[in-house]
Write an enzyme that holds these catalytic residues in place. Structure first.
Site, mmCIF file in Angstrom:
data_model
loop_
_atom_site.group_PDB
_atom_site.id
_atom_site.type_symbol
_atom_site.label_atom_id
_atom_site.label_comp_id
_atom_site.label_asym_id
_atom_site.label_seq_id
_atom_site.Cartn_x
_atom_site.Cartn_y
_atom_site.Cartn_z
ATOM 1 N N GLN A 31 -4.545 -1.817 9.790
ATOM 2 C CA GLN A 31 -4.406 -3.103 9.098
ATOM 3 C C GLN A 31 -4.998 -4.225 9.956
ATOM 4 O O GLN A 31 -4.643 -4.375 11.123
ATOM 5 C CB GLN A 31 -2.917 -3.370 8.795
ATOM 6 C CG GLN A 31 -2.664 -4.638 8.017
ATOM 7 C CD GLN A 31 -3.292 -4.621 6.618
ATOM 8 O OE1 GLN A 31 -3.214 -3.649 5.894
ATOM 9 N NE2 GLN A 31 -3.954 -5.713 6.257
ATOM 10 N N LYS B 64 0.846 -1.204 0.000
ATOM 11 C CA LYS B 64 0.000 0.000 0.000
ATOM 12 C C LYS B 64 0.878 1.250 0.000
ATOM 13 O O LYS B 64 0.613 2.205 -0.718
ATOM 14 C CB LYS B 64 -0.934 -0.011 1.221
ATOM 15 C CG LYS B 64 -2.071 -1.019 1.079
ATOM 16 C CD LYS B 64 -2.843 -1.242 2.371
ATOM 17 C CE LYS B 64 -3.835 -2.392 2.217
ATOM 18 N NZ LYS B 64 -4.477 -2.807 3.470
ATOM 19 N N ASP C 202 -11.230 3.112 4.458
ATOM 20 C CA ASP C 202 -11.675 1.730 4.273
ATOM 21 C C ASP C 202 -13.206 1.628 4.256
ATOM 22 O O ASP C 202 -13.753 0.579 3.947
ATOM 23 C CB ASP C 202 -11.141 0.844 5.419
ATOM 24 C CG ASP C 202 -9.794 0.201 5.080
ATOM 25 O OD1 ASP C 202 -9.551 -0.038 3.879
ATOM 26 O OD2 ASP C 202 -9.016 -0.067 6.009
#
Ligand code: NDP
Length: 295
Positions: free
Chosen positions: A98, A54, A123
């Site tokens: 994460q 990422k 997200d």
């Protein structure tokens, strides 16, 4: 029939290029480069790879990627403090925690995700953003399902009036996917929406018949090759979200070779849905930066 391969890697590269161009324009207008802060707790090797990928993707798109590392035993309080610090930091536009958090350490994942400022929730896990999506007026769209919408759109596959079966009802993939395709319109217009959606799961009676009824079958289960050719309607489009490690190979939730004989189009694993997830994360980070600069 030999199914057309839906090349997610190619589409992801296109989207990353587009985001990169938009970032350049945003910065040229006088704004600072968008910034994504990733929080990595513990040493899980797969999570480390994801966070590294990422960060690299951010860099290529002109987005600043910061990684904040905490030891596995940092604890709920310290993690919450970090999230709150990132919420308050005006130089951070997007926050990504994460997952999974380390097991055996008593983390309350829900509380951590709920703590992320909804305007920085790239997200799209916050209840505020989930609620907005449900009501058909989304702010951020969750990255994996949004990547699938983009893939269908760019492959000119319409969902409108079609029967779609989503197998798997997770908050990350299955549920938002079903919701997005059932809306009247979406990020790619009414053609990649307006589906008649069935959301299947482990308690679905006669899963094979349910899948076989679908014009578009989306598998997000996490069980290697459990969707077999006999579960696919001839000519259906098959989207395989699954990423399963079997020995030294990555395989999807769909038996790819068998499905290719029946489906009209299919995503491979790897190189299908996976690359799109990161591309849409970059898109959301730029969007977050624009939203914050406007407020
Ligand atoms: P979850 O484990 O959170 O959810 C799995 C879902 O599958 C559950 O709803 C479960 O049903 C259902 N399920 C399990 N077994 C069966 C069965 N035998 N028949 C029917 N349904 C079943 O998984 P995720 O959604 O997080 O991930 C799914 C897969 O997608 C994984 O392989 C994951 O690695 C991959 N993934 C890939 C991404 C990408 O970028 N390509 C991103 C995210 C995930 P129930 O609710 O009844 O338990």
């Amino acid at each position: 029939m030999m199914a057309e391969k839906l090349d997610g890697k190619q589409v992801a590269a296109e989207i990353r290029e587009e985001v990169g161009e938009q970032v350049k324009q945003f910065v040229a207008s006088g704004a600072p480069a968008p910034c994504l802060a990733a929080v990595l707790v513990g040493e899980d090797p797969a999570s480390q790879v994801y966070v590294r990928n990422k960060a690299r993707a951010c860099e290529k798109a002109g987005i600043e990627g910061r990684t904040h590392r905490l030891p596995a035993d940092a604890g709920q309080k310290q993690l919450l403090e970090l999230v709150n610090q990132l919420n308050a930091d005006p130089t951070v536009n997007g926050i990504l925690v994460q997952l999974p958090l380390p097991s055996g350490q008593d983390y309350d994942e829900r509380e951590i995700l709920d703590a992320v400022d909804p305007l920085k929730d790239v997200d799209a896990f916050s209840p505020v953003n989930v609620g907005l999506l449900m009501q058909g007026r989304p702010r951020f769209l969750p990255c994996t399902p949004h990547g699938i919408v983009q893939l269908l759109h760019r492959a000119k596959i319409s969902c409108s009036g079609k029967k779609v079966c989503v197998v798997g009802r997770s908050d990350i993939v299955g549920k938002p996917m079903a919701m997005m395709l059932a809306q009247k319109s979406g990020s790619c217009g009414p053609d990649v929406a307006n589906a008649t959606v069935t959301l299947a799961h482990s308690r679905t009676a006669d899963l094979a018949a349910t899948c076989r009824d679908a014009d578009i079958l989306i598998a997000a289960v996490g069980r290697p090759e459990m969707i077999t050719a006999d579960m696919i309607k001839p000519g259906a489009v098959v989207i395989d979200v699954g990423i399963n490690r079997v020995g030294d190979k990555l395989v999807g939730d769909v038996d790819y070779a068998g499905a290719c004989e029946v489906a009209s189009a299919i995503t491979p694993v790897p190189g299908g849905v996976g690359p799109l997830t990161i591309a849409m994360l970059l898109h959301n980070t730029l969007m977050a930066a624009k939203l914050q600069s406007a407020s």
